[in-house]
Design an enzyme around this catalytic site. Structure first.
Site, PDB file in Angstrom:
ATOM      1  N   LYS A   1     -18.468 -13.109  19.794  1.00  0.00           N
ATOM      2  CA  LYS A   1     -17.914 -11.756  19.727  1.00  0.00           C
ATOM      3  C   LYS A   1     -18.817 -10.768  19.017  1.00  0.00           C
ATOM      4  CE  LYS A   1     -12.980 -12.693  19.703  1.00  0.00           C
ATOM      5  NZ  LYS A   1     -11.844 -12.762  18.771  1.00  0.00           N
TER       6      LYS A   1
ATOM      7  N   ARG B   1     -22.687 -33.829   3.618  1.00  0.00           N
ATOM      8  CA  ARG B   1     -22.485 -32.897   2.507  1.00  0.00           C
ATOM      9  C   ARG B   1     -22.531 -33.602   1.161  1.00  0.00           C
ATOM     10  NH1 ARG B   1     -18.250 -28.564   5.150  1.00  0.00           N
ATOM     11  NH2 ARG B   1     -19.939 -27.282   5.982  1.00  0.00           N
TER      12      ARG B   1
ATOM     13  N   GLY C   1     -20.168 -19.147   7.477  1.00  0.00           N
ATOM     14  CA  GLY C   1     -19.721 -17.810   7.086  1.00  0.00           C
ATOM     15  C   GLY C   1     -20.557 -17.222   5.962  1.00  0.00           C
TER      16      GLY C   1
HETATM   17  P1  ADP Z   1     -21.804 -19.056  15.089  1.00  0.00           P
HETATM   18  O1  ADP Z   1     -20.728 -19.990  14.644  1.00  0.00           O
HETATM   19  O2  ADP Z   1     -23.150 -19.721  15.142  1.00  0.00           O
HETATM   20  O3  ADP Z   1     -21.827 -17.775  14.293  1.00  0.00           O
HETATM   21  P2  ADP Z   1     -20.157 -17.997  17.200  1.00  0.00           P
HETATM   22  O4  ADP Z   1     -18.980 -18.617  16.562  1.00  0.00           O
HETATM   23  O5  ADP Z   1     -20.249 -16.524  17.224  1.00  0.00           O
HETATM   24  O6  ADP Z   1     -21.512 -18.636  16.620  1.00  0.00           O
HETATM   25  O7  ADP Z   1     -20.209 -18.411  18.748  1.00  0.00           O
HETATM   26  C1  ADP Z   1     -20.282 -19.727  19.194  1.00  0.00           C
HETATM   27  C2  ADP Z   1     -19.565 -19.909  20.497  1.00  0.00           C
HETATM   28  O8  ADP Z   1     -19.969 -18.952  21.459  1.00  0.00           O
HETATM   29  C3  ADP Z   1     -19.853 -21.255  21.124  1.00  0.00           C
HETATM   30  O9  ADP Z   1     -18.672 -22.017  21.094  1.00  0.00           O
HETATM   31  C4  ADP Z   1     -20.278 -20.926  22.545  1.00  0.00           C
HETATM   32  O10 ADP Z   1     -19.694 -21.772  23.519  1.00  0.00           O
HETATM   33  C5  ADP Z   1     -19.771 -19.525  22.718  1.00  0.00           C
HETATM   34  N1  ADP Z   1     -20.509 -18.790  23.769  1.00  0.00           N
HETATM   35  C6  ADP Z   1     -21.820 -18.527  23.808  1.00  0.00           C
HETATM   36  N2  ADP Z   1     -22.127 -17.882  24.957  1.00  0.00           N
HETATM   37  C7  ADP Z   1     -20.993 -17.739  25.653  1.00  0.00           C
HETATM   38  C8  ADP Z   1     -20.649 -17.163  26.916  1.00  0.00           C
HETATM   39  N3  ADP Z   1     -21.565 -16.593  27.681  1.00  0.00           N
HETATM   40  N4  ADP Z   1     -19.351 -17.184  27.279  1.00  0.00           N
HETATM   41  C9  ADP Z   1     -18.416 -17.769  26.509  1.00  0.00           C
HETATM   42  N5  ADP Z   1     -18.668 -18.328  25.318  1.00  0.00           N
HETATM   43  C10 ADP Z   1     -19.944 -18.321  24.888  1.00  0.00           C
END
Ligand code: ADP
Ligand code: MG
Length: 405
Positions: A211, A35, A386
């Site tokens: 989620k 960064r 975010g």
């Molecule tokens: P980002 O930060 O890129 O927006 P998220 O925070 O929504 O992504 O999600 C990332 C997390 O989702 C990772 O830690 C990953 O392990 C988890 N994940 C992805 N697929 C699954 C799954 N099928 N079951 C449980 N966790 C999952």
């Protein structure tokens, strides 16, 4: 909007640059200086033009509601001093570090700056007013400067004193406010993903991660703009269950089933869901891992990645795209057993390198891309987890960007 390049007349001028020096620290040691390195082009550009640069950044979290002792501990942990030392090395010139965020000591240090000098102010979150966008604090900081440059994309979705208060005051006073190089690149890329031109079609979104409820506004925005949405990750199971499938122990959000059904109806066939899944008997201790169709997930198993047929299906869809926005890993990429889906998406997108505009937003997704060594194959990997998602949600608007317009 002005960019730092447009600030041609800054010799001898005091310019506040809001940077993102929120680096990972362990026992006062910087574990990754990315960064700081990323902010250098903007800082150097101003220094070369003879500006007197005043850097502001937050670092970590300081909860001002806690006890005095706890606040003192948080401050000690999130002191920007080591960052100033690293910055001096990288710039190959001295950096004045002001260990406080306001007051006489800061005013005097600013007054002592010569043309081409740079100063770093202590962590903006040392003061309570920062996150509250306190007008008095904003005014005190604004008073130090003749111009303002925003180069902290990861903080642009927060209307704080250092990201919003200062530029709004300076703008009112007719002083120039501008985007730094980093933020400019983010804004160009993410705006292109929400203001979609015909030549960027087919436009495909890939969604995954944890989620549905975290991403509702992202899904809604993309549904309006994209030609196809490929959904993987944990999120896919809520959609599969909404279609009446048995999802076993997979992470389903039951309160989002109606929402998922509505999305599927609104999408009119544009949502592509997994057809198979890598499942396991446990998340923490998966001793039995197998590949099944999404119609055959046993009650005591959970899906932790997209399966090989889905990888092919997604790759085939991706190969047709002119533009792709990707958020959310396709599986639990942190565990090598469940990486293949996310890797396959990286690979499919790498094949589009130079042929399509490929963008990734989201903290964990960007981390996966870097971990797998694919960052160079993307047109843009956002540095703001975010902030990048909020930019998609809000049709290209963020408070810390809009205030500069
Ligand atoms: P980002 O930060 O890129 O927006 P998220 O925070 O929504 O992504 O999600 C990332 C997390 O989702 C990772 O830690 C990953 O392990 C988890 N994940 C992805 N697929 C699954 C799954 N099928 N079951 C449980 N966790 C999952
Ligand atoms: Mg995340």
């Amino acid at each position: 909007m002005l960019t730092v390049k447009d600030l041609t007349n800054v010799k001898g001028k005091k310019v506040i640059v809001r940077v993102d020096f929120n680096v990972p620290l362990k026992n006062g040691e910087i574990r990754d200086d990315n960064r700081i390195v990323a902010a250098l082009p903007t800082i150097k550009n101003l220094l070369e033009k003879g500006a007197r640069v005043i850097l502001l950044s937050h670092l970590g979290k300081i909860k001002h509601k806690l006890s005095e002792e706890e606040i003192a501990a948080a401050k000690a942990k999130n002191n920007l001093l080591p960052v100033s030392l690293r910055l001096a090395e990288l710039l190959n010139q001295p950096v004045t570090f002001v260990p406080v965020t306001r007051g006489e000591e800061l005013d005097e240090a600013v007054a002592k700056l010569n043309d081409g000098d740079v100063l770093l102010v202590q962590n903006t979150r040392y003061v309570k007013g920062e996150e509250k966008n306190d007008p008095e604090l904003s005014a005190a900081w604004a008073k130090l400067a003749d111009a303002y440059v925003m180069d902290a994309f990861g903080s642009a979705h927060r209307a704080h004193a250092s990201t919003y208060g200062i530029p709004s005051i300076l703008k009112e006073q007719g002083k120039p406010v501008a985007l730094g190089f980093l933020v400019e690149k983010e804004v160009l890329a993410l705006t292109r993903c929400v203001k979609v031109s015909d030549e960027d079609r087919p436009y495909i979104a890939i969604l995954g991660g944890l989620k549905v409820s975290d991403k509702i506004k992202v899904i809604e925005s993309l549904l309006k703009k994209c030609d196809k949405i490929l959904i993987g990750g944990a999120m896919a199971f809520t959609f599969l269950k909404a279609l009446g499938k048995e999802t076993g122990q997979s992470p389903v959000e039951d309160d989002q089933l109606d929402y998922a059904r509505n999305c599927l109806a609104a999408a009119n066939g544009r949502i592509v869901l997994p057809v198979d899944s890598v499942i396991a008997n446990s998340f923490d201790n998966p001793t039995d891992i197998k590949i099944v169709s999404v119609d055959e997930i046993p009650a005591d198993y959970q899906g932790l990645d997209i399966g090989p047929k889905t990888r092919e299906l997604f790759a085939e869809e991706i190969s047709k795209a002119k533009m792709v926005f990707w958020n959310g890993p396709a599986g639990v990429f942190e565990n090598p057993a469940f990486q293949a889906g996310t890797l396959a998406i990286c690979e499919a997108l790498a094949k589009l390198s130079g042929k399509a505009f490929t963008v990734c937003g989201g903290g964990d997704s960007a981390a996966a891309i870097k971990q797998f060594g694919y960052a160079k194959d993307f047109a843009h990997v956002s540095t703001g987890g975010g902030a990048s998602l909020e930019m998609i949600e809000n049709d290209g608007h963020l408070p810390g960007i809009d205030v500069l317009g």
